[in-house]
Design a protein around this motif. Structure first.
Motif, PDB file in Angstrom:
ATOM      1  N   VAL A  33     -10.817  44.201  19.675  1.00  0.00           N
ATOM      2  CA  VAL A  33     -11.105  45.029  20.851  1.00  0.00           C
ATOM      3  C   VAL A  33     -12.582  44.915  21.223  1.00  0.00           C
ATOM      4  O   VAL A  33     -12.941  44.781  22.403  1.00  0.00           O
ATOM      5  N   ALA A  34     -13.465  44.952  20.201  1.00  0.00           N
ATOM      6  CA  ALA A  34     -14.901  44.834  20.470  1.00  0.00           C
ATOM      7  C   ALA A  34     -15.239  43.475  21.077  1.00  0.00           C
ATOM      8  O   ALA A  34     -16.081  43.377  21.984  1.00  0.00           O
ATOM      9  N   SER A  35     -14.574  42.428  20.597  1.00  0.00           N
ATOM     10  CA  SER A  35     -14.816  41.093  21.156  1.00  0.00           C
ATOM     11  C   SER A  35     -14.375  41.024  22.611  1.00  0.00           C
ATOM     12  O   SER A  35     -15.068  40.434  23.454  1.00  0.00           O
ATOM     13  N   ALA A  36     -13.226  41.620  22.914  1.00  0.00           N
ATOM     14  CA  ALA A  36     -12.744  41.629  24.298  1.00  0.00           C
ATOM     15  C   ALA A  36     -13.665  42.438  25.212  1.00  0.00           C
ATOM     16  O   ALA A  36     -13.720  42.189  26.420  1.00  0.00           O
ATOM     17  N   ALA A  37     -14.385  43.399  24.643  1.00  0.00           N
ATOM     18  CA  ALA A  37     -15.275  44.243  25.447  1.00  0.00           C
ATOM     19  C   ALA A  37     -16.685  43.695  25.545  1.00  0.00           C
ATOM     20  O   ALA A  37     -17.510  44.240  26.287  1.00  0.00           O
ATOM     21  N   ALA A  48      -9.853  47.613  33.396  1.00  0.00           N
ATOM     22  CA  ALA A  48      -9.217  46.297  33.402  1.00  0.00           C
ATOM     23  C   ALA A  48      -7.793  46.366  32.874  1.00  0.00           C
ATOM     24  O   ALA A  48      -6.878  45.747  33.444  1.00  0.00           O
ATOM     25  N   VAL A  49      -7.582  47.131  31.816  1.00  0.00           N
ATOM     26  CA  VAL A  49      -6.232  47.242  31.252  1.00  0.00           C
ATOM     27  C   VAL A  49      -5.295  47.963  32.219  1.00  0.00           C
ATOM     28  O   VAL A  49      -4.140  47.556  32.413  1.00  0.00           O
ATOM     29  N   SER A  50      -5.784  49.033  32.842  1.00  0.00           N
ATOM     30  CA  SER A  50      -4.931  49.760  33.789  1.00  0.00           C
ATOM     31  C   SER A  50      -4.580  48.882  34.991  1.00  0.00           C
ATOM     32  O   SER A  50      -3.426  48.898  35.468  1.00  0.00           O
ATOM     33  N   ASP A  51      -5.544  48.104  35.495  1.00  0.00           N
ATOM     34  CA  ASP A  51      -5.246  47.185  36.594  1.00  0.00           C
ATOM     35  C   ASP A  51      -4.245  46.115  36.159  1.00  0.00           C
ATOM     36  O   ASP A  51      -3.352  45.723  36.920  1.00  0.00           O
ATOM     37  N   TRP A  52      -4.419  45.645  34.943  1.00  0.00           N
ATOM     38  CA  TRP A  52      -3.511  44.616  34.416  1.00  0.00           C
ATOM     39  C   TRP A  52      -2.081  45.152  34.328  1.00  0.00           C
ATOM     40  O   TRP A  52      -1.125  44.494  34.760  1.00  0.00           O
ATOM     41  N   LEU A  53      -1.928  46.365  33.772  1.00  0.00           N
ATOM     42  CA  LEU A  53      -0.594  46.949  33.641  1.00  0.00           C
ATOM     43  C   LEU A  53       0.024  47.273  34.996  1.00  0.00           C
ATOM     44  O   LEU A  53       1.248  47.227  35.164  1.00  0.00           O
ATOM     45  N   LEU A  59     -10.950  41.359  39.672  1.00  0.00           N
ATOM     46  CA  LEU A  59     -11.888  40.507  38.939  1.00  0.00           C
ATOM     47  C   LEU A  59     -11.946  40.898  37.467  1.00  0.00           C
ATOM     48  O   LEU A  59     -12.033  40.037  36.582  1.00  0.00           O
ATOM     49  N   ALA A  60     -11.880  42.195  37.197  1.00  0.00           N
ATOM     50  CA  ALA A  60     -11.926  42.666  35.813  1.00  0.00           C
ATOM     51  C   ALA A  60     -10.733  42.141  35.020  1.00  0.00           C
ATOM     52  O   ALA A  60     -10.866  41.755  33.849  1.00  0.00           O
ATOM     53  N   VAL A  61      -9.563  42.105  35.641  1.00  0.00           N
ATOM     54  CA  VAL A  61      -8.369  41.584  34.965  1.00  0.00           C
ATOM     55  C   VAL A  61      -8.525  40.097  34.677  1.00  0.00           C
ATOM     56  O   VAL A  61      -8.177  39.610  33.592  1.00  0.00           O
ATOM     57  N   MET A  62      -9.050  39.355  35.642  1.00  0.00           N
ATOM     58  CA  MET A  62      -9.243  37.918  35.443  1.00  0.00           C
ATOM     59  C   MET A  62     -10.196  37.639  34.284  1.00  0.00           C
ATOM     60  O   MET A  62      -9.949  36.761  33.455  1.00  0.00           O
ATOM     61  N   VAL A  63     -11.306  38.393  34.221  1.00  0.00           N
ATOM     62  CA  VAL A  63     -12.264  38.198  33.135  1.00  0.00           C
ATOM     63  C   VAL A  63     -11.633  38.550  31.792  1.00  0.00           C
ATOM     64  O   VAL A  63     -11.786  37.820  30.798  1.00  0.00           O
ATOM     65  N   LEU A  64     -10.903  39.661  31.757  1.00  0.00           N
ATOM     66  CA  LEU A  64     -10.298  40.111  30.500  1.00  0.00           C
ATOM     67  C   LEU A  64      -9.219  39.148  30.022  1.00  0.00           C
ATOM     68  O   LEU A  64      -9.221  38.735  28.854  1.00  0.00           O
ATOM     69  N   VAL A  65      -8.309  38.773  30.898  1.00  0.00           N
ATOM     70  CA  VAL A  65      -7.136  37.991  30.504  1.00  0.00           C
ATOM     71  C   VAL A  65      -7.469  36.515  30.332  1.00  0.00           C
ATOM     72  O   VAL A  65      -6.984  35.858  29.404  1.00  0.00           O
ATOM     73  N   ASP A  66      -8.294  35.982  31.204  1.00  0.00           N
ATOM     74  CA  ASP A  66      -8.555  34.542  31.181  1.00  0.00           C
ATOM     75  C   ASP A  66      -9.703  34.140  30.262  1.00  0.00           C
ATOM     76  O   ASP A  66      -9.755  32.981  29.831  1.00  0.00           O
ATOM     77  N   LEU A  67     -10.619  35.071  29.950  1.00  0.00           N
ATOM     78  CA  LEU A  67     -11.789  34.717  29.154  1.00  0.00           C
ATOM     79  C   LEU A  67     -11.899  35.516  27.858  1.00  0.00           C
ATOM     80  O   LEU A  67     -12.009  34.934  26.771  1.00  0.00           O
TER      81      LEU A  67
END
Length: 342
Positions: A33-37, A48-53, A59-67
């Motif tokens: 979790v810390a690495s993802a943050a 980002a998680v709420s937008d993803w769900l 943009l936050a979802v793209m950064v979180l999911v893709d990177l």
């Protein structure tokens, strides 16, 4: 005369091992979790998680999911493979200085990726680089397994690993020397330093099945490793087929470590350091140290990967450099510790 058996595991030891595994698993989850943050740009994980769900392509979802998520998952997977393989190698060879690279598989995987670089396929085929690394590891494992199938002992395997590692290193240096331009050579050198930056879920799905198969093969040798701590003759008298154990150890190491090198480059010292930290906590049992060593390896790589993003150095330090800065002093301390006999 009956062969001596390893002492049975007491209830207290079992409870202590379970607590250790649970604590390390929790630590790995926190570090994922810390690495993802963690990154160069501020990211609200909750948003980002709420937008993803909710299915919103922000943009936050793209950064979180893709990177961020692929990098965190690969850190855990590569670290687990290195820690587990280091514990297996030290238990199988009964050598505290053994590490995942002792059989030359890591060097062969690196050579396979370097050949892809040198041939120009890395820029034209998306997953050519990790596939080249996996191919190099597979060829090395095939050669070592052919030797193991003929009944070669542990000393023979180590000598073959040293020769294979030297040959792969020489061929890698040759590729650097003959690189068509300095930029290609620089890119190869940077990759060899090890990094998890700019990885995607494609890399995760490519290495995960191979790593899991390698983990299972090495984990199946846990009881044999405990018996081997009493000597090869004793292990044979207890009913363990040492040729089968060698084949599983070598193939499992090739699948796990080769896949890790293929997607992350050369990340050293994790498999050497982690088992030494874990073994005193599990009563010096090689078999009991496998899972905790894997989890501790995942935690170490994740922590190191987080640190390279937090350090005020641009471009960021390579992950292999950071693990070497931690591992090399530990190796020096270990050598002095062994020499003093304490």
């Amino acid at each position: 005369m009956n062969a001596p058996m390893p002492p049975p595991v007491t209830f207290r030891e079992s409870r202590s091992n379970a607590l250790l595994i649970g604590g390390l698993a929790l630590l790995v989850a926190i570090l994922i979790v810390a690495s993802a943050a963690t990154g160069y740009a501020r990211l609200e994980i909750g948003t980002a998680v709420s937008d993803w769900l909710a299915g919103r392509a922000s943009l936050a979802v793209m950064v979180l999911v893709d990177l961020r998520i692929p990098r965190a998952l690969l850190g855990a997977l590569v670290g687990f493979s290195l820690g587990l393989t280091g514990a297996v190698m030290q238990g199988y060879l009964r050598n505290p200085l053994a590490d995942p690279g002792i059989l030359g598989i890591s060097s062969a995987a690196a050579l396979g990726a370097v050949v892809v670089f040198y041939g120009g396929l890395a820029g034209t085929v998306g997953l050519a680089l990790p596939l080249g690394g996996i191919t190099g590891a597979a060829l090395a494992a095939l050669g070592i397994n052919l030797l193991a199938a003929r009944g070669a002992g542990t000393l023979g395997l180590v000598l073959v690993g040293v020769a294979l590692s030297s040959l792969a290193g020489a061929l890698t240096a040759l590729a650097l020397n003959l690189a068509p331009n300095p930029y290609a050579a620089l890119e190869i050198v940077f990759w060899l330093m090890g990094s998890l930056a700019d990885r995607s879920m494609e890399h995760v799905w490519l290495c995960l099945p191979l790593m899991m198969l390698g983990w299972l093969m090495m984990a199946s040798c846990a009881r044999a490793l405990d018996a081997l701590s009493l000597g090869e003759d004793t292990a044979t008298s207890l009913g363990f087929d040492l040729i089968s154990v060698r084949l599983r150890v070598v193939t499992g190491a090739a699948l796990a470590v080769g896949s890790g090198v293929a997607v992350g480059g050369a990340i050293g010292f994790v498999g050497l350091v982690v088992p030494h930290l874990i073994r005193p906590l599990v009563g010096q049992r090689p078999g009991a140290s496998l899972l905790p060593s894997g989890l501790a390896g995942a935690a170490l790589v994740l922590a190191a990967d987080i640190s390279v993003r937090l350090l005020p150095v641009r471009p960021e330090l390579k992950l292999g450099v950071v693990t070497a800065l931690v591992g090399a002093p530990f190796l020096i301390w270990l050598l002095f510790h062994m020499r003093s006999g304490r």
